[in-house]
Structures are given as structure tokens and as C-alpha cells.
Motif scaffolding. Sequence first.
Motif, PDB file in Angstrom:
ATOM      1  N   GLN A  81       0.801  -1.210   0.000  1.00  9.32           N
ATOM      2  CA  GLN A  81       0.000   0.000   0.000  1.00  9.32           C
ATOM      3  C   GLN A  81       0.844   1.274   0.000  1.00  9.32           C
ATOM      4  O   GLN A  81       0.636   2.167   0.806  1.00  9.32           O
ATOM      5  N   GLY A  82       1.838   1.349  -0.904  1.00  8.53           N
ATOM      6  CA  GLY A  82       2.469   2.635  -1.121  1.00  8.53           C
ATOM      7  C   GLY A  82       3.887   2.831  -0.662  1.00  8.53           C
ATOM      8  O   GLY A  82       4.264   3.940  -0.315  1.00  8.53           O
ATOM      9  N   GLY A  83       4.738   1.768  -0.673  1.00  9.21           N
ATOM     10  CA  GLY A  83       6.150   1.958  -0.412  1.00  9.21           C
ATOM     11  C   GLY A  83       6.607   1.441   0.931  1.00  9.21           C
ATOM     12  O   GLY A  83       5.923   0.686   1.624  1.00  9.21           O
ATOM     13  N   THR A  84       7.807   1.879   1.334  1.00  9.28           N
ATOM     14  CA  THR A  84       8.458   1.390   2.542  1.00  9.28           C
ATOM     15  C   THR A  84       7.589   1.628   3.779  1.00  9.28           C
ATOM     16  O   THR A  84       7.105   2.737   4.012  1.00  9.28           O
ATOM     17  N   GLY A  85       7.393   0.576   4.570  1.00  6.40           N
ATOM     18  CA  GLY A  85       6.653   0.671   5.819  1.00  6.40           C
ATOM     19  C   GLY A  85       5.156   0.578   5.697  1.00  6.40           C
ATOM     20  O   GLY A  85       4.452   0.509   6.709  1.00  6.40           O
ATOM     21  N   LYS A  86       4.631   0.536   4.477  1.00  8.68           N
ATOM     22  CA  LYS A  86       3.184   0.466   4.305  1.00  8.68           C
ATOM     23  C   LYS A  86       2.726  -0.999   4.381  1.00  8.68           C
ATOM     24  O   LYS A  86       3.502  -1.922   4.145  1.00  8.68           O
ATOM     25  N   TYR A 596       4.430   1.532 -11.447  1.00 10.09           N
ATOM     26  CA  TYR A 596       3.600   0.332 -11.385  1.00 10.09           C
ATOM     27  C   TYR A 596       2.816   0.316 -10.090  1.00 10.09           C
ATOM     28  O   TYR A 596       3.093   1.078  -9.161  1.00 10.09           O
ATOM     29  N   GLU A 597       1.820  -0.561 -10.043  1.00 12.28           N
ATOM     30  CA  GLU A 597       0.984  -0.732  -8.858  1.00 12.28           C
ATOM     31  C   GLU A 597       0.808  -2.214  -8.580  1.00 12.28           C
ATOM     32  O   GLU A 597       0.688  -3.012  -9.506  1.00 12.28           O
ATOM     33  N   THR A 598       0.798  -2.579  -7.297  1.00  9.90           N
ATOM     34  CA  THR A 598       0.408  -3.937  -6.896  1.00  9.90           C
ATOM     35  C   THR A 598      -0.979  -3.939  -6.273  1.00  9.90           C
ATOM     36  O   THR A 598      -1.572  -4.996  -6.073  1.00  9.90           O
ATOM     37  N   ILE A 599      -1.486  -2.751  -5.937  1.00  5.96           N
ATOM     38  CA  ILE A 599      -2.863  -2.509  -5.529  1.00  5.96           C
ATOM     39  C   ILE A 599      -3.323  -1.266  -6.284  1.00  5.96           C
ATOM     40  O   ILE A 599      -2.586  -0.275  -6.355  1.00  5.96           O
ATOM     41  N   ALA A 600      -4.502  -1.323  -6.859  1.00 11.47           N
ATOM     42  CA  ALA A 600      -4.982  -0.198  -7.659  1.00 11.47           C
ATOM     43  C   ALA A 600      -4.984   1.090  -6.846  1.00 11.47           C
ATOM     44  O   ALA A 600      -5.421   1.111  -5.691  1.00 11.47           O
ATOM     45  N   TRP A 601      -4.472   2.156  -7.452  1.00 14.86           N
ATOM     46  CA  TRP A 601      -4.429   3.503  -6.907  1.00 14.86           C
ATOM     47  C   TRP A 601      -3.288   3.724  -5.919  1.00 14.86           C
ATOM     48  O   TRP A 601      -3.077   4.846  -5.472  1.00 14.86           O
ATOM     49  N   TYR A 602      -2.555   2.679  -5.568  1.00 18.02           N
ATOM     50  CA  TYR A 602      -1.452   2.824  -4.622  1.00 18.02           C
ATOM     51  C   TYR A 602      -0.118   2.820  -5.374  1.00 18.02           C
ATOM     52  O   TYR A 602       0.191   1.889  -6.113  1.00 18.02           O
ATOM     53  N   ASN A 603       0.682   3.865  -5.141  1.00 12.30           N
ATOM     54  CA  ASN A 603       1.937   4.052  -5.865  1.00 12.30           C
ATOM     55  C   ASN A 603       3.055   3.171  -5.310  1.00 12.30           C
ATOM     56  O   ASN A 603       3.007   2.722  -4.158  1.00 12.30           O
ATOM     57  N   GLN A 604       4.063   2.982  -6.148  1.00 15.84           N
ATOM     58  CA  GLN A 604       5.294   2.324  -5.735  1.00 15.84           C
ATOM     59  C   GLN A 604       6.466   3.257  -6.046  1.00 15.84           C
ATOM     60  O   GLN A 604       6.372   4.098  -6.936  1.00 15.84           O
ATOM     61  N   PRO A 605       7.577   3.127  -5.315  1.00 17.99           N
ATOM     62  CA  PRO A 605       8.696   4.052  -5.520  1.00 17.99           C
ATOM     63  C   PRO A 605       9.235   3.986  -6.950  1.00 17.99           C
ATOM     64  O   PRO A 605       9.293   2.923  -7.569  1.00 17.99           O
ATOM     65  N   GLY A 606       9.640   5.151  -7.468  1.00 14.58           N
ATOM     66  CA  GLY A 606      10.321   5.225  -8.749  1.00 14.58           C
ATOM     67  C   GLY A 606      11.809   5.001  -8.568  1.00 14.58           C
ATOM     68  O   GLY A 606      12.236   4.233  -7.708  1.00 14.58           O
ATOM     69  N   ARG A 607      12.608   5.678  -9.359  1.00  9.94           N
ATOM     70  CA  ARG A 607      14.054   5.530  -9.257  1.00  9.94           C
ATOM     71  C   ARG A 607      14.535   6.057  -7.907  1.00  9.94           C
ATOM     72  O   ARG A 607      14.167   7.147  -7.471  1.00  9.94           O
ATOM     73  N   GLU A 608      15.384   5.270  -7.248  1.00 13.28           N
ATOM     74  CA  GLU A 608      15.928   5.659  -5.954  1.00 13.28           C
ATOM     75  C   GLU A 608      17.414   5.331  -5.892  1.00 13.28           C
ATOM     76  O   GLU A 608      17.877   4.370  -6.518  1.00 13.28           O
TER      77      GLU A 608
END
Length: 619
Positions: A81-86, A596-608
Motif C-alpha cells: 500500500q504505497g512503499g516502505t513501511g506500508k 507500477y501498482e500492486t494494488i490499484a491507486w497505490y503508488n510504488q517508488p520510482g528511481r531511488e
Amino acid sequence: MKLSHHALSLALALALPGIAAAEQAPTEFDDVFVTATRTPLSVESSVVPVQVIDREQIERSQAISLLDLLRGRAGLDFANQGGTGKITSLFLRGTNSNQVLVLVDGVRVGSATSGMAALQDLPVDQIERIEIVRGPRSSLYGSEAIGGVVQVFTRNAGKGLQQNLSLTAGSNRLRQASAGFSNRGERGWISAQGGYQKTDGINACNGSSLLFQGCYVEEPDRDGYRNTSINVRAGYALTDALSLEGHVLDASSFNEYDGSVFGGNEAENRQQVYGGKLAWKASDTFGLTAQVGRNRDEADNYFADAGGRTFASAFDTRRDTASVQGDFLFAAGQQLSAGVDWQNDQVTSSTAYDVADRDNTGVFVEYQGRFGAHSLQASVRNDDNEQFGNHTTGSLGYGFAFGNGLRLTASAGTGFKAPTFNDLYYPGFSNPDLKPEESRSLNLGIAQYADDWNWTFDAYETRVDQLIGYDSSFNIVNVAEARIRGAELTGYLSLAGFDINAQASFTDPRDRTAGAATYDKLLARRARSSGRIDVDRGFGPLRLGITAAGYGHRFDNAANTVRLAGYGTVDLRVEYAINDAWSLQARAANVFDRAYETIAWYNQPGREYQLTLRYRSAN
């Protein structure tokens, strides 16, 4: 760059040397695991699929979370649900996230209300190794182990006095630090490790209040995360035959997330794992082990805005466990194990539950035998639960060694999952008459192990009955059924100084609920194909690496009308050994900035990007 799952599968296939191999060439330490049988066993001798990830691999990967570390590995899929710690859901072999048993140093962890383990809050810097068993293990562990078992072992003492330190800085204002020491003497040992991680995060969710989608609100802000952890393990050999040890893991986190019309929501979570073990090796043929453990899973939520924050809810659970296990080697290559497990779950919540605690007692017997080229494993277990009564599960496995490291395995097992407190007693959305979910699984495998390469291939089918779902009147009932078929290929090759690890999975998780509108649809949020390849090469003190991982498309809903595109990511990493103790690491993750998304509407980190300085004292 767009990396489709077809291209990823082709790349993995080309990387496998003729007959591809297991994830890592066995070493003296990694060759032995305990999760699949509750006794020490070599990877090559297992009749069920297993995988081990050790501390060296963890540090080499430069992963900053469990999701980061496990992404793309055989049989594993995630919804985040949206990156590190979610909040992160783990799907093992296509089963539900609450059908996977998670252990930390032998202690069962997870929320008794939701049924899920807070994987996002288990800090990678506290982990020594991870053992993954793919397939049912309810015949040894009881409830939840339908898809398999993931066991995390925390940092322990090595030889002599050792110290370690790591400092990391990276994109999205990532700040991370870890330090610890360990000492092992003639009879006693101790290890202590502390860690801290903080990131400003990304905008977790692109929700819509008008369309009632995602997190239902528009909050284009950063959603940060902070984790503070400590881990202590210690033990002492009272005599040559009797030893005592204990361990504590405490991880406290603060998490910002989207999903409230009152503003950015906040959560304070805590994972505590305590355990103790007394082991008595009476003779070369008999040993007895007694263990106790406690897991506290605390989740307190708040509404927050510019004016402050207001308490919203608390879901705190406590799980106490105790077990006694005896192992008897009654002939060469013939071992019998038997044990009793006790478990008590308690809920303390701002939501009133009609029942807030329950007990479970499980009794199991296991046989392991070798007859020349043949090996056999059989186990049976009965669980007596205070709420749903008795439930019996079993497993049977067979292996045959052809020679030259080639081995054929076949196994079958049943599993079950007890309903959670939410399933049974959450006000307005529960049913106290629910029965356990049940499963039947088959696995066929073939593998070959050599000094510089090895490979494994497994095909399986799992059928789950009495799945908890909703009927046409939206009542929660045991109505659903699922059938999951799949195959996994993993490989390792050491060639011309290159270490190549590759793995690919295909999963077909289907809803088989007779008469349902979702009949034969794919289960939500699970990709049918996935894979990963790691290539590393050392040049004196310099080491370079690349990881490519990806998943095929998935559907976000049971009706399969919301399609999430497949994706692939590429990570680059470099490490330079300044001397025997100090090293410098750098990593670029998702270098092609794939959205990309693994849950609709929830973002994932881009380039880091991230940079890490490590210190590890030499023995």
C-alpha cells in the motif's frame, strides 16, 4: 524501458545453464535448515521445496525492507500500500496472505484480529537468515501454514568478539543506521543489535473521493515511515548436554498513510517477540527441547491534521506459545519426533469483541527415514481449538537419489486455517459459527546439486475448501473454494567469476466457487508469472551486481475487471572493500523509473539511490 513478463521469462530461461539451479550454491552453514521438519536437515535432503537467504546475501542485495529483499523470489508475491513501511500482504504459492505462517526465531507472529504478520515492520538489519518452505506444513505447525512457512532468524553471535556498524542515506530522505556486537565464548554467547530507519516516503495513494476508489481521498503528500528496533540474543551451555537461550526483538514504527477525510492518517505500530529455549541432548540418540514465546502485535491509529491528531482505533493482540519436542534416533537414518504445542491469543481493542481470547493445543508426530537412495518423511497433527474444536492434518513426502546429485521428490499434505477474531466476532461483519479453511496439496520436484551449479524444478496443485467469504446476502460464511496450480524453476551457476542466481514462477490461482459470478476468475492481486535474476562479479576489492525482477499482470478485484499491468525493475549495485573491516556500497533501484501498482491507486517508488558505509570487525 518497459520490461514485460514475457521478456523477463525469456531472460531467466537464457540465464539458466542447461538445467538451471537453486538460488545459491550450498555452503556449510546454509546447507542446514530447520523449518521444514522442525529438526536440522540439509537443503539437498528435503522432500519439500525450501530456500535459504543468509546474511551475506542480505548485505549484498542492499535491500532496505523485507519486500525489497524477497521480491521476485520463487513462489512469492506481494501487494503493498504505497512503499516502505506500508501494509504489505504476502502471497505464497497463490494462497491468501493470512494462509502463510510467519515465525521469528521459532515464535509465531501475526495479528490475531487480521490474521496477517506485519512484515513491513520487521527490520532487515536485524535478520541473520530467512528460511522459506513452499507448501503446506500444518501437520507440524497447525493453523495458517497452507501456502507455506516463512521463518526469520535474528542476528546471533559468531565466533569470538565481533562488532558491526552500517550507515545509509538515500532518496526520499532515507536515513538508516544499525550497530551491534556479539561475543561467543567457550560456554556462553550474546548478541545485541540496534537499528533506526526513517524516510519521508512517497505519495502512497492517488485516491478519489468522487469515484470512491483507492484510499477514497485526495492527499498528494509524502507519507513517511520511521522504525526503531532492538534485538538481543543470549545463551549458555549449562553442561555439555544442557543449554539455555533467550531472545528479544522489539520494533516500534510510526507510519503516515492516506485514507481519511480528516487529513493524513497516522499509525503507531509495535512488534515484540520474546522467546526462550531449554535444550537437553541426553545422548547421541535422544534430545528434548522446551520453548516458550510471546508476540505482541500492536496497531494504534490516529486522525491527523494541522490542528493535531485524534485517537481513532486500537487493535492490539498478544500471542503466547509453549512447546515441548522430543527427537529419537532409533536406528541409523531413522528418526522419530513428537511434540505438544500450546497457544493462547488475546485481543485488546477499542472495538468490542464478544470473545477476546482463545486457546489451542496441538499434538504432532513425525517420522524421517533414509533407506539407501530412498528417503521418507511423514507427519500427522491434531489441533484442539477452544472455538472450532479438533482438526487433524497430515503430510507424506518421498525422495529418490539417482546419483550425480540428481534427486526426485514427491509430497502431499493437508492444511487448515482457523478463523480470525475479525472473522468470528467483529461487530456487524462476522460469524461465530465459521469453520476452519481446509486445503489439499501435491508437489512433484526434481533437482540436481553440484559444486558450481545446481537447479530445482517443482510443480504443484493446491485446493482450498471452506474459504471464508460472503454469500449473496453479504453474510460472512464458509462458501468459497480455490484451486491453485503452478510451477517454480530456480537456478545457480558460478562461471568465470560470475555468480548467477535465477528463479521463475508460474501460478494459476482460480476461484472455483460453484455458482459464483467469479467462478474460474483469477484470485485478486496475484500475478500469474514472476521472476528474478541476480548477477554478481568481483574484481579484487570491487564487486558489481545487477538484479532484474518482475511480475506479470494481475487483477485488483475478484471479478477481474480492474487490470494492473505487469512490470519489471532493474537494480544496479556496487561495493568496494576499503579494507578487511570497512566497505562502501552504492545502489540504484528501479533505474528505468518504472511506474507500477500492486494494488490499484497505490503508488510504488520510482528511481531511488542509496549509499551505505559498513563496518564489520574481522575475527
